[in-house]
Each structure stands twice: as structure tokens, then as C-alpha cells.
Design an enzyme around this catalytic site. Structure first.
Site, short mmCIF file in Angstrom:
data_model
loop_
_atom_site.label_atom_id
_atom_site.label_comp_id
_atom_site.label_asym_id
_atom_site.label_seq_id
_atom_site.Cartn_x
_atom_site.Cartn_y
_atom_site.Cartn_z
N LYS A 71 -1.37 1.81 1.38
CA LYS A 71 -2.41 0.54 0.68
C LYS A 71 -3.66 1.84 -0.08
O LYS A 71 -3.67 1.43 -1.57
CB LYS A 71 -3.35 -0.41 1.65
CG LYS A 71 -4.64 -0.76 1.23
CD LYS A 71 -5.07 -2.26 2.20
CE LYS A 71 -5.14 -1.34 2.91
NZ LYS A 71 -6.28 -0.64 3.19
N THR A 73 -3.21 5.02 -0.47
CA THR A 73 -2.16 5.19 -2.17
C THR A 73 -1.97 4.80 -2.74
O THR A 73 -2.62 5.50 -4.22
CB THR A 73 -0.38 5.88 -1.13
OG1 THR A 73 -1.12 6.53 -0.22
CG2 THR A 73 -0.45 6.87 -2.46
N ARG A 94 -13.18 3.50 1.83
CA ARG A 94 -13.97 4.55 3.29
C ARG A 94 -13.81 5.84 3.81
O ARG A 94 -12.57 6.22 3.15
CB ARG A 94 -12.97 3.37 4.53
CG ARG A 94 -13.39 1.98 4.25
CD ARG A 94 -13.07 0.90 5.03
NE ARG A 94 -11.43 0.79 4.99
CZ ARG A 94 -10.84 0.34 5.87
NH1 ARG A 94 -11.46 0.16 6.98
NH2 ARG A 94 -9.22 0.36 5.74
N LYS A 105 -2.27 6.49 13.45
CA LYS A 105 -2.24 6.68 11.77
C LYS A 105 -2.14 7.81 10.80
O LYS A 105 -1.71 7.52 9.91
CB LYS A 105 -3.18 5.55 12.23
CG LYS A 105 -3.61 4.37 10.80
CD LYS A 105 -4.34 3.95 10.58
CE LYS A 105 -4.39 3.49 9.23
NZ LYS A 105 -5.14 3.53 8.43
N ALA A 273 -10.95 -2.95 9.56
CA ALA A 273 -11.22 -4.43 9.82
C ALA A 273 -10.24 -4.78 10.53
O ALA A 273 -10.12 -6.21 10.59
CB ALA A 273 -9.54 -4.27 8.66
N PHE A 301 -6.35 -2.82 6.38
CA PHE A 301 -5.32 -3.73 6.94
C PHE A 301 -5.22 -4.70 5.95
O PHE A 301 -4.94 -4.74 5.20
CB PHE A 301 -5.61 -4.65 8.07
CG PHE A 301 -5.69 -3.03 9.06
CD1 PHE A 301 -4.11 -2.34 9.43
CD2 PHE A 301 -6.53 -2.86 10.02
CE1 PHE A 301 -4.41 -1.05 9.97
CE2 PHE A 301 -6.69 -1.22 11.03
CZ PHE A 301 -5.58 -1.18 11.27
N PHE A 381 10.17 3.23 -3.47
CA PHE A 381 10.93 4.33 -2.39
C PHE A 381 12.33 4.24 -2.72
O PHE A 381 13.45 3.27 -3.49
CB PHE A 381 11.02 3.71 -1.07
CG PHE A 381 10.12 4.04 0.45
CD1 PHE A 381 9.80 4.45 1.13
CD2 PHE A 381 8.98 3.06 0.04
CE1 PHE A 381 8.22 4.64 1.95
CE2 PHE A 381 7.98 2.83 0.90
CZ PHE A 381 7.62 4.07 1.81
N TRP A 409 2.96 7.93 -5.38
CA TRP A 409 3.34 8.74 -4.23
C TRP A 409 3.60 9.85 -4.66
O TRP A 409 2.99 10.75 -4.72
CB TRP A 409 3.73 8.08 -3.16
CG TRP A 409 3.40 8.98 -1.78
CD1 TRP A 409 2.88 9.49 -1.14
CD2 TRP A 409 4.53 10.02 -1.53
NE1 TRP A 409 3.24 10.42 -0.53
CE2 TRP A 409 4.73 11.07 -0.38
CE3 TRP A 409 6.15 10.41 -2.61
CZ2 TRP A 409 5.81 11.43 0.06
CZ3 TRP A 409 6.99 11.27 -1.80
CH2 TRP A 409 6.52 11.91 -0.39
#
Length: 555
Positions: A71, A73, A94, A105, A273, A301, A381, A409
Site C-alpha cells: 500500500k 509502495t 505517516r 512488519k 490503524a 491497513f 508479481f 516497486w
């Protein structure tokens, strides 16, 4: 392939003063923290506040899985892509917490070739905002215990002090403690505990305050506990509002950094979140809206948590609204929501994909309930097959949501141009924006609306402790506020193991906490913790720094 930190360390950063000039922020309105990061003066707001707002794009996601969604990224890459389309862009994110950074994480600065930099600084101490929040929170805790120690003039019931302490680390051993041991000179023994800094009401206040005066007013309203005769006690009565506010004299100013492609980024505030409201600061967002044509921001999230709170809490208080929403998903994660283990996600599996797609379609439905146009970003991917990608696009389009493949990415902004074009088109569509509930409604009605409409619950139940708190808060007139749900991020339900789109479930509200300064009530559900723990093999075990100051293992 280089690691995230290696990519970040190789970045060709511009001096932050030059980046700020793109937004017409002169150097005398910056407070520099070295060469590549700065705070923006509050005086900038007075200069720009009458300008029209730019478009606001909210990036959210499906419920996260170990397969990864990307998210942040996507948020960063989308901002870079919009700049490729000659838009004046600001990204609003954030700040990362040290807890998950050293836990499981990792950091929160994006990944691959879609990152904000200097990544190491942003993920570590940055400009000291979290230190200010932690210090202010714990100063108040110390003042409370000191007041009780020296005669307790206000009659605070030590058994009903609700203000805990905080630290910006995952430390399960501090969840429940007894303080004041060691005899009379060390205070009155009582049960208390620690939360993680990002769950602090001080963090929520920083992120919701309009200016320093508003922050001071909000801090004065914080309820720290109750007297023996059941009267709520506020910070104002402890006479430390000014002292607490002055600790935020710098933290309240938005931070400005840049992406790998030198797009300006405001990174300010960092509530989780799943246990807080999950959005960057109102001030940073409002600054950005006045300084750019398009602002790309994210909420933490899945859309059931971050996006709902962005709309029902942040937008309600700030008087803003998104022009479009991006929902990030991966084929891998959707198959995991369909019941396939992580080891089998590289194999084409249309049945699992169809089952898992129900999670994504529920989030699309939810955004449509707020009257917002949605664009689905499929984070690509190499193992995704054309058949799988076509199937996702077909199902989303049938619901009225555009779909774009995102390759930010691997390719940075150039990999997000198709997504950026669809987002710009969506942002021009007429919207019927609306909030989910009336904040004046009874507490249980608001919780039930969120649980049934957004999560898909059939029923909501309450523990005896939660029932008692609801009755007390209603009697005290403290019930006319938005609700901040604390819930697992991994499921639409309050059970982390229920993936996909669970139905027929009951949501259990374990506890209700008042955040009168922030302006909302926190409903804690299931087994969610406001102090996370470290995993068996924390990320910290892989980190190091050499004699030249080069960091490895940070991601």
C-alpha cells in the site's frame, strides 16, 4: 536485486530546500534537520490558506496477508507517476513506529523503487516527533501519580486512573504492570500498563489538531481517570496543559522529505490503524492540498480500518473529502484470502482466486457506500498469470471499479503511469460523498453500523466491562463522538483467522476507552492489543551498522 535499504542508500537526493521550492516554500519557512529533511513553518499556512484545494487521492488496501500488498509502495509510486504526467504532486504519509520496524512488519517508507528518503532516518528517529509524543504522554502519567502522592486534592481514585504509559517499542512484558512499589516514598501501588506510542491519545491529538491553539484545547480535555464519586478528571484540572503543549512546539510542524524521484512528501504523525485512527496529520494534509494539484495519501491497513477512519474521523474533523480511492491488492494475497498457504501462491489457482476476491469486492462495496469512485491497483508479481489478472479486472469492472496494473516497486513512477491516468479520470467523476453515521447517535448504534455495514457482522456483543463503560459515558454526556474501532487488521471480522469475506459472525467489544481530547471513543474488539509483542525472530536480529555508519538489514 538490491534490498530496499541499498536502493535508498544509492538515491540521488536533492537538498530538501530545493525540493520545497517546487511547492513555492521559501527556505526561510523551513526548519532544516540536516540536508535532506525539514519541518515546514506554521506561518506557511497563513500564506497559503486561501488557495483552492487540490485533488485528494486516498490509497487503501484489502486486508493484509503475509503475501504482501504494498500500500505505501503504491502510494509513493502513484505520486511519482502523477509527476511524470506533469502534475504538481505532494505525497502525505505517516511516520513509521520503531515497534514494527524492529519487530515483524518492517519500516513504512515504501519499497523497491518507490520509497521516501532518507529511508533510514524516516524509519528511525526522524525529526523527534515520536520522542515528543512519548515524553508528553509520560509527563502526564508522572503528574497524575505525583498528584495522588501529595494529598490527592482532586480525589482521584487510583483504581480508576485510565491514563497508562507509552513506549515506542513492541514490549509485551509491559502490557500489565504494578507501579509505585517500594514503600511510601515511591508512590501508591496500583495496576496500570504501557501502550505503544502510536496508540497514545497524544498521537491522535497531534494528527487531528488544526493548529497549536487547537492542540492545547484538545490536550486540556483529555480525561485521565475518575474520582471516588465517579467524576471525570481532565488535564485542565491538573494545571499542566501548557507544559504538555510546549513539548509539541516543533512536533506539530509537518515534516517534508522526498521520494527516490524527488517528489515532495509530507511525512507527519503515525497512528496505527488497527488500534488508532491510522492517518497522517490533518495539518500535513491541509498544507499539501494548498500546495499541490494532487495529493496522494494513505490510510493504514485494509479499507475496513484505515479508510473508514480516514473518512468518519479525519474527514469529519478536518472538513475534507477524497476525490477518489485506490484499493491495493495482489493476486498472491487474494489467493491467500481464498485459503491457499503461502508456499503455494506462485501456482495459478482460479478457484482460490475467486474465493479470495470476495475480500476485495467487499472493500469496493464499502468505498461505494461512502459515495467515492474506486480504482483497484494490482501490485504486480512475476508469478501472476494473464488469466488471473484478467479475471480480477473483469470482476472489478462489473462492480464499477477501474483496474490498473502497478509496477512501481520494480520501475518507480514509470511503472504507475497507467494507474495514475485512471486515478485522474476517477477523481474528475462526480461523487456523492457521505459519512457512514451520525456522531450524535448512541454509542451502540454507531458501533453496530460500522460492524454490520463495513465488516459484514451479523451481531455485536459486549462484555460486562464494556456495557458498564457505555452506560457511564452516556450518563456523563461523553457519547456524542465518532467511534475508533480497534480490531485485527487481518480479517474483516474480529478473528484474525477468518480470511476472505466472512459472514454470519458476531463482533465482540471487549472494552471502551474515552479519548476526549482526540474527540472519539475507542472500541476495543476481540483480542486486539494496544501494546504489540515481538515475534520469535524479530527483524532487529538482522540489522547492523558498520564503522562508516552504513546500515544493513533495515527494510
Amino acid at each position: 536485486m538490491k534490498t530496499d535499504v541499498e536502493i535508498a542508500q544509492a538515491a540521488a537526493m536533492r537538498p530538501i530546500a530545493d525540493v520545497a521550492k517546487e511547492l513555492q516554500i521559501p527556505e526561510d519557512e523551513l526548519e532544516l534537520y540536516g540536508k535532506y529533511k525539514a519541518k515546514v513553518s506554521l506561518g506557511t499556512w497563513e500564506r497559503v490558506k486561501e488557495r483552492p484545494n487540490g485533488k485528494l487521492i486516498l490509497v487503501t488496501a484489502i486486508n493484509p496477508t503475509p503475501a504482501g500488498e504494498g500500500k505505501t509502495t503504491t502510494t509513493v509510486g502513484l505520486g511519482d507517476a502523477l509527476r511524470h504526467l506533469n502534475k504538481k504532486v505532494v505525497i502525505a504519509l505517516r511516520e513509521p513506529s520503531l515497534g514494527p520496524c524492529f519487530g515483524i512488519k518492517g519500516g513504512a517508507a515504501g519499497g523497491g523503487y518507490a520509497q521516501v528518503v532518507p529511508m533510514e532516518d524516516i524509519n528511525l528517529h526522524f525529526t523527534g516527533d515520536f520522542h515528543a509524543i512519548t515524553s508528553a504522554h509520560n509527563l502526564l502519567a508522572a503528574v497524575i501519580d505525583n498528584h495522588i502522592q501529595h494529598g490527592n486534592e482532586l480525589g482521584i481514585d487510583p483504581r480508576r486512573v485510565t491514563w497508562r504509559r507509552v513506549v515506542d517499542l513492541n514490549d509485551r512484558a509491559l502490557r500489565s504492570i504494578i507501579c509505585g512499589l517500594g514503600g511510601k516514598i515511591n508512590g501508591n501501588p496500583r495496576e496500570t500498563g504501557f501502550d505503544i506510542t502510536v496508540a497514545s491519545e497524544m498521537m491522535a491529538i497531534l494528527c487531528l489538531a488544526k493548529d497549536l491553539n487547537d492542540m492545547k484545547e484538545r490536550i486540556s480535555r483529555i480525561i485521565i481517570g475518575y474520582t471516588f464519586d465517579n467524576r471525570a478528571i481532565t488535564v485542565k484540572e491538573l494545571n499542566v496543559t501548557g507544559a504538555l503543549t510546549l513539548l509539541f512546539k516543533d512536533a506539530i510542524k509537518p515534516n517534508i522529505v522526498q521520494t527516490l524521484e524527488n517528489t515532495p512528501a509530507f511525512v507527519h504523525g503515525g497512528p496505527f490503524a488497527n488500534i488508532a485512527h491510522g492517518c497522517n496529520s490533518v495539518m500535513a494534509t491541509k498544507f499539501a492540498l494548498k500546495l499541490a494539484d494532487v495529493v496522494v495519501t494513505e490510510a493504514g491497513f485494509g479499507a475496513d480500518l484505515g479508510a473508514e477512519k480516514f473518512i468518519d474521523i479525519k474527514c469529519r474533523f478536518a472538513g475534507i473529502k477524497p476525490d477518489a480511492v485506490v484499493i491495493v491488492a495482489t493476486v498472491r494475497a487474494l489467493k491467500m484470502h481464498g485459503g491457499i498457504p503461502k508456499t503455494e501462491l506462485t501456482n495459478e489457482n482460479m478457484e482460490a482466486l475467486e474465493r479470495g476476491l470476495a475480500n476485495l469486492t467487499k472493500h469496493i462495496e464499502n468505498m461505494q457506500k461512502f459515495g467515492l469512485p474506486a480504482v483497484v491497483a494490482i501490485n504486480a508479481f512475476p508469478t501472476d498469470t494473464k488469466k488471473e489478472l484478467d479475471f480480477v479486472e473483469e470482476k472489478c469492472k462489473a462492480m464499477g471499479a477501474e483496474v490498473a496494473l502497478s509496477e512501481v516497486w520494480a520501475k518507480g513512477g514509470k511503472g504507475g503511469i497507467a494507474l495514475a491516468e485512471k486515478v485522474l479520470a476517477a477523481a474528475e467523476k462526480p461523487s456523492q460523498f457521505k459519512l457512514l453515521y451520525d456522531e450524535q447517535a448512541p454509542i451502540k448504534e454507531k458501533i453496530s453500523t460500522i460492524a454490520t455495514e463495513i465488516y459484514g457482522a451479523d451481531t455485536v456483543s459486549y462484555t460486562a466491562a464494556a456495557e458498564k463503560t457505555i452506560q457511564e459515558l452516556s450518563a456523563l454526556g461523553l457519547d456524542k463522538t465518532p467511534i475508533c474501532m480497534a480490531k485485527t487488521q487481518y480479517s474483516l471480522s474480529d478473528d484474525a483467522n477468518k480470511l476472505g469475506r466472512p459472514t454470519g459472525f458476531n463482533l465482540t467489544v471487549r472494552e471502551i476507552r474515552i479519548a476526549a481530547g482526540a474527540g472519539f471513543l475507542v472500541a476495543i474488539t476481540g483480542d486486539i492489543m494496544t501494546m504489540p509483542g515481538l515475534p520469535k525472530r524479530p527483524a532487529a536480529e538482522k540489522m547492523d551498522i558498520d564503522n562508516d555508519g552504513k546500515i544493513v538489514g533495515l527494510f
